[in-house]
Scaffold this motif. Structure first.
Motif, PDB file in Angstrom:
ATOM      1  N   PRO A 124      -3.860   3.470   8.330  1.00 14.85           N
ATOM      2  CA  PRO A 124      -2.737   3.789   7.449  1.00 14.85           C
ATOM      3  C   PRO A 124      -1.423   4.136   8.127  1.00 14.85           C
ATOM      4  CG  PRO A 124      -4.079   5.736   7.727  1.00 14.85           C
ATOM      5  CD  PRO A 124      -4.732   4.640   8.540  1.00 14.85           C
ATOM      6  N   LEU A 125      -1.302   4.041   9.473  1.00 10.08           N
ATOM      7  CA  LEU A 125      -0.086   4.543  10.102  1.00 10.08           C
ATOM      8  C   LEU A 125       1.160   3.842   9.573  1.00 10.08           C
ATOM      9  CD1 LEU A 125       1.089   6.491  12.203  1.00 10.08           C
ATOM     10  CD2 LEU A 125       0.882   4.659  13.904  1.00 10.08           C
ATOM     11  N   ALA A 126       1.107   2.530   9.413  1.00  8.13           N
ATOM     12  CA  ALA A 126       2.273   1.807   8.891  1.00  8.13           C
ATOM     13  C   ALA A 126       2.632   2.301   7.490  1.00  8.13           C
ATOM     14  CB  ALA A 126       2.000   0.302   8.870  1.00  8.13           C
ATOM     15  N   SER A 127       1.633   2.547   6.661  1.00 10.81           N
ATOM     16  CA  SER A 127       1.900   3.052   5.307  1.00 10.81           C
ATOM     17  C   SER A 127       2.467   4.465   5.359  1.00 10.81           C
ATOM     18  CB  SER A 127       0.612   3.040   4.479  1.00 10.81           C
ATOM     19  OG  SER A 127       0.180   1.711   4.237  1.00 10.81           O
ATOM     20  N   PRO A 163      -3.986   2.301  -1.386  1.00 10.90           N
ATOM     21  CA  PRO A 163      -4.658   1.139  -1.973  1.00 10.90           C
ATOM     22  C   PRO A 163      -3.762  -0.099  -1.969  1.00 10.90           C
ATOM     23  CG  PRO A 163      -3.817   2.547  -3.695  1.00 10.90           C
ATOM     24  CD  PRO A 163      -3.463   3.225  -2.408  1.00 10.90           C
ATOM     25  N   TRP A 164      -4.377  -1.217  -2.275  1.00 10.75           N
ATOM     26  CA  TRP A 164      -3.641  -2.480  -2.405  1.00 10.75           C
ATOM     27  C   TRP A 164      -4.090  -3.141  -3.700  1.00 10.75           C
ATOM     28  CZ3 TRP A 164      -4.907  -7.853  -2.162  1.00 10.75           C
ATOM     29  CH2 TRP A 164      -3.792  -8.700  -1.971  1.00 10.75           C
ATOM     30  N   ASN A 165      -3.145  -3.346  -4.624  1.00 12.20           N
ATOM     31  CA  ASN A 165      -3.459  -3.879  -5.946  1.00 12.20           C
ATOM     32  C   ASN A 165      -4.517  -3.031  -6.655  1.00 12.20           C
ATOM     33  OD1 ASN A 165      -1.590  -5.883  -5.777  1.00 12.20           O
ATOM     34  ND2 ASN A 165      -3.042  -7.544  -5.430  1.00 12.20           N
ATOM     35  N   GLY A 166      -4.408  -1.699  -6.457  1.00  6.37           N
ATOM     36  CA  GLY A 166      -5.306  -0.788  -7.139  1.00  6.37           C
ATOM     37  C   GLY A 166      -6.704  -0.713  -6.564  1.00  6.37           C
ATOM     38  N   ARG A 167      -6.952  -1.363  -5.446  1.00  9.22           N
ATOM     39  CA  ARG A 167      -8.285  -1.372  -4.857  1.00  9.22           C
ATOM     40  C   ARG A 167      -8.216  -0.823  -3.441  1.00  9.22           C
ATOM     41  NH1 ARG A 167     -10.612  -7.314  -5.510  1.00  9.22           N
ATOM     42  NH2 ARG A 167     -12.452  -6.228  -4.717  1.00  9.22           N
ATOM     43  N   PHE A 209      14.865  -3.004   2.733  1.00  8.78           N
ATOM     44  CA  PHE A 209      15.520  -2.145   3.725  1.00  8.78           C
ATOM     45  C   PHE A 209      14.661  -0.923   4.057  1.00  8.78           C
ATOM     46  CE2 PHE A 209      17.946   1.758   4.389  1.00  8.78           C
ATOM     47  CZ  PHE A 209      18.603   1.455   5.582  1.00  8.78           C
ATOM     48  N   SER A 210      14.212  -0.215   3.032  1.00 10.09           N
ATOM     49  CA  SER A 210      13.447   1.007   3.286  1.00 10.09           C
ATOM     50  C   SER A 210      12.084   0.689   3.893  1.00 10.09           C
ATOM     51  CB  SER A 210      13.278   1.803   1.995  1.00 10.09           C
ATOM     52  OG  SER A 210      12.710   1.013   0.974  1.00 10.09           O
ATOM     53  N   GLU A 211      11.557  -0.486   3.597  1.00 11.89           N
ATOM     54  CA  GLU A 211      10.283  -0.896   4.182  1.00 11.89           C
ATOM     55  C   GLU A 211      10.436  -1.196   5.667  1.00 11.89           C
ATOM     56  OE1 GLU A 211       8.071  -4.629   5.396  1.00 11.89           O
ATOM     57  OE2 GLU A 211       9.792  -4.792   4.042  1.00 11.89           O
ATOM     58  N   ARG A 212      11.562  -1.777   6.053  1.00  8.94           N
ATOM     59  CA  ARG A 212      11.746  -2.202   7.446  1.00  8.94           C
ATOM     60  C   ARG A 212      12.385  -1.145   8.340  1.00  8.94           C
ATOM     61  NH1 ARG A 212      14.053  -7.810   5.055  1.00  8.94           N
ATOM     62  NH2 ARG A 212      12.080  -8.970   4.978  1.00  8.94           N
ATOM     63  N   LEU A 213      13.028  -0.137   7.751  1.00 11.04           N
ATOM     64  CA  LEU A 213      13.744   0.844   8.562  1.00 11.04           C
ATOM     65  C   LEU A 213      12.838   1.597   9.539  1.00 11.04           C
ATOM     66  CD1 LEU A 213      16.343   2.330   9.259  1.00 11.04           C
ATOM     67  CD2 LEU A 213      15.856   3.911   7.367  1.00 11.04           C
ATOM     68  N   PRO A 214      11.694   2.143   9.110  1.00 14.91           N
ATOM     69  CA  PRO A 214      10.843   2.842  10.091  1.00 14.91           C
ATOM     70  C   PRO A 214      10.387   1.932  11.231  1.00 14.91           C
ATOM     71  CG  PRO A 214      10.150   3.346   7.853  1.00 14.91           C
ATOM     72  CD  PRO A 214      11.124   2.218   7.748  1.00 14.91           C
ATOM     73  N   PRO A 272       0.793  -1.242   0.000  1.00 13.59           N
ATOM     74  CA  PRO A 272       0.000   0.000   0.000  1.00 13.59           C
ATOM     75  C   PRO A 272       0.820   1.285   0.000  1.00 13.59           C
ATOM     76  CG  PRO A 272      -1.028  -1.609   1.433  1.00 13.59           C
ATOM     77  CD  PRO A 272       0.286  -2.199   1.019  1.00 13.59           C
ATOM     78  N   PRO A 273       1.909   1.420   0.785  1.00 15.04           N
ATOM     79  CA  PRO A 273       2.661   2.683   0.691  1.00 15.04           C
ATOM     80  C   PRO A 273       3.304   2.890  -0.680  1.00 15.04           C
ATOM     81  CG  PRO A 273       3.807   1.110   2.111  1.00 15.04           C
ATOM     82  CD  PRO A 273       2.441   0.566   1.867  1.00 15.04           C
ATOM     83  N   ARG A 274       3.700   1.795  -1.342  1.00 18.13           N
ATOM     84  CA  ARG A 274       4.272   1.942  -2.689  1.00 18.13           C
ATOM     85  C   ARG A 274       3.215   2.469  -3.651  1.00 18.13           C
ATOM     86  NH1 ARG A 274       4.516   0.013  -7.540  1.00 18.13           N
ATOM     87  NH2 ARG A 274       2.833  -1.463  -7.142  1.00 18.13           N
ATOM     88  N   GLU A 275       2.008   1.902  -3.583  1.00 19.53           N
ATOM     89  CA  GLU A 275       0.944   2.348  -4.480  1.00 19.53           C
ATOM     90  C   GLU A 275       0.476   3.751  -4.120  1.00 19.53           C
ATOM     91  OE1 GLU A 275      -2.192  -0.353  -5.368  1.00 19.53           O
ATOM     92  OE2 GLU A 275      -0.932  -2.132  -5.100  1.00 19.53           O
ATOM     93  N   ALA A 276       0.500   4.098  -2.826  1.00 16.57           N
ATOM     94  CA  ALA A 276       0.089   5.447  -2.425  1.00 16.57           C
ATOM     95  C   ALA A 276       1.030   6.494  -3.002  1.00 16.57           C
ATOM     96  CB  ALA A 276       0.047   5.544  -0.909  1.00 16.57           C
TER      97      ALA A 276
END
Length: 365
Positions: free
Chosen positions: A80-83, A69-73, A98-103, A55-59
């Motif tokens: 959304p805090l994690a995103s 969103p997730w898979n466009g939906r 790496f960038s996903e796990r750093l926060p 979801p953060p990548r798509e956002a």
């Protein structure tokens, strides 16, 4: 009533002096270091981690950061805090494990430091260092902190809030009141990690501690009205936005992902003792010390708010989530920081040789 300054427990006379500030910082750095090493050494774990990573990548790609969103939906599984915390890392370092796990690793480090604050309040400066070391060496806490999960952010918010709120249980000073409001605000923001469950995990142990501690703390000192206002101002607006934008949001998120998963066997039907079985593996090696630490605390008659909060805050998630039909061991993550603070006084006594017979019994175990 005159204001009473808040002071953590001083170590007993004759005890070894606390660590120097430099040594304390060094130990805390060493405790936190494994949480940032090798974050990119493995690809994404099972299906759960990609569920948070996408979801953060798509956002970022779509600009829809209010409802990642997730898979466009539309994605109604979690708030959304994690995103939101992952998106800046993606923007700075690119999309990668790496960038996903750093926060999340930084949130785990913040949790360790908050546990040190709780341990310091329970057992003095050395107790704070020990609480940080205990939490950092819970194997399951380390593992969950290396695969993206909203539970890590919930645990960070909850532990930080307890550390901030604790002085208000012992003092009426202005600084304690301001810290309490910050704690309430942190929990309100924490609803955006895993939903309203954090409100129970915070308010119930805090209220029970206020009533059971000695001297008893008036519930009005916890400023429940201010807590409710902050939840409405900081936590509720996003849920209202989602309900207005997506007509089926309330039914799916609260109806399915909360009530149905809580009361059905969708996550796998597990008995009432599941979490005790999970702790037998997840909470090693420190679980072996918990019965002795509880026995020591009961025998000591210590009813100070700090000690009460450590034990009540550790026990409440176990009781609450055991009532649900759907169970996952990650739900117990919020109890580990409190358990670390509760066990720290026993380790101090063992280290100082105050109870040699107990030391020999535990060594045999």
């Amino acid at each position: 009533m005159t204001a009473t300054p808040y002071r953590p427990l001083a170590e007993p006379s004759g005890a070894r002096p606390g660590p120097s500030r430099g040594l304390e910082v060094l130990v805390l750095v060493l405790a936190c270091l494994p949480y940032v090493i090798g974050l990119a050494s493995t690809p994404l774990w099972d299906a759960n981690e990609p569920l948070y990573a996408e979801p953060p990548r798509e956002a970022l790609a779509t600009g829809d950061w209010l409802a990642p969103p997730w898979n466009g939906r539309p994605w109604f599984v979690h708030p959304p805090l994690a995103s939101w915390l992952t998106m800046p890392s993606y923007a700075l370092f690119g999309v990668s494990p790496f960038s996903e796990r750093l926060p999340m690793a930084l949130a785990a480090i913040a949790t360790i430091l908050a546990a040190a604050s709780l341990g310091r309040a329970v057992a003095g400066p050395r107790g704070g260092v020990l609480a940080a070391l205990i939490l950092s060496t819970f194997a399951r806490f380390w593992l969950f902190s290396r695969q993206l999960s909203g539970d890590v952010y919930l645990t960070a918010c909850l532990t930080g809030a307890f550390a901030l709120a604790l002085p208000a249980l012992s003092s009426t000073a202005g600084a304690a009141r301001r810290r309490l409001l910050l704690a309430h605000a942190l929990v309100a923001v924490g609803t955006l990690a895993k939903g309203p469950v954090i409100l129970l995990l915070y308010a119930v142990p805090l209220a029970l501690t206020a009533r059971l501690a000695r001297p008893r703390v008036p519930l009005a000192r916890l400023r429940p009205v201010a807590f409710g206002v902050l939840v409405l101002l900081l936590g509720a607006p996003w849920f209202v936005y989602m309900a207005n934008r997506f007509p089926d949001y309330v039914g799916i998120y609260f109806g399915h992902h909360h009530f149905r998963r809580t009361l059905s066997d969708e996550l796998g039907a597990r008995g009432r003792l599941y979490y005790l079985q999970a702790l037998a593996g997840d909470a090693q090696p420190w679980l072996l010390l918990v019965p002795s630490a509880l026995w020591r605390w009961r025998g000591s008659g210590d009813r100070r708010p700090a000690a009460m909060l450590a034990w009540i805050g550790a026990a409440f998630p176990l009781v609450l989530f055991s009532l649900a039909t759907g169970k996952r061991n990650v739900y117990l993550l919020p109890m580990y920081p409190l358990l670390a603070a509760a066990v720290a006084p026993l380790l101090l006594e063992l280290y100082d040789g105050i109870r040699p017979r107990l030391t020999r019994a535990l060594a045999a175990a």
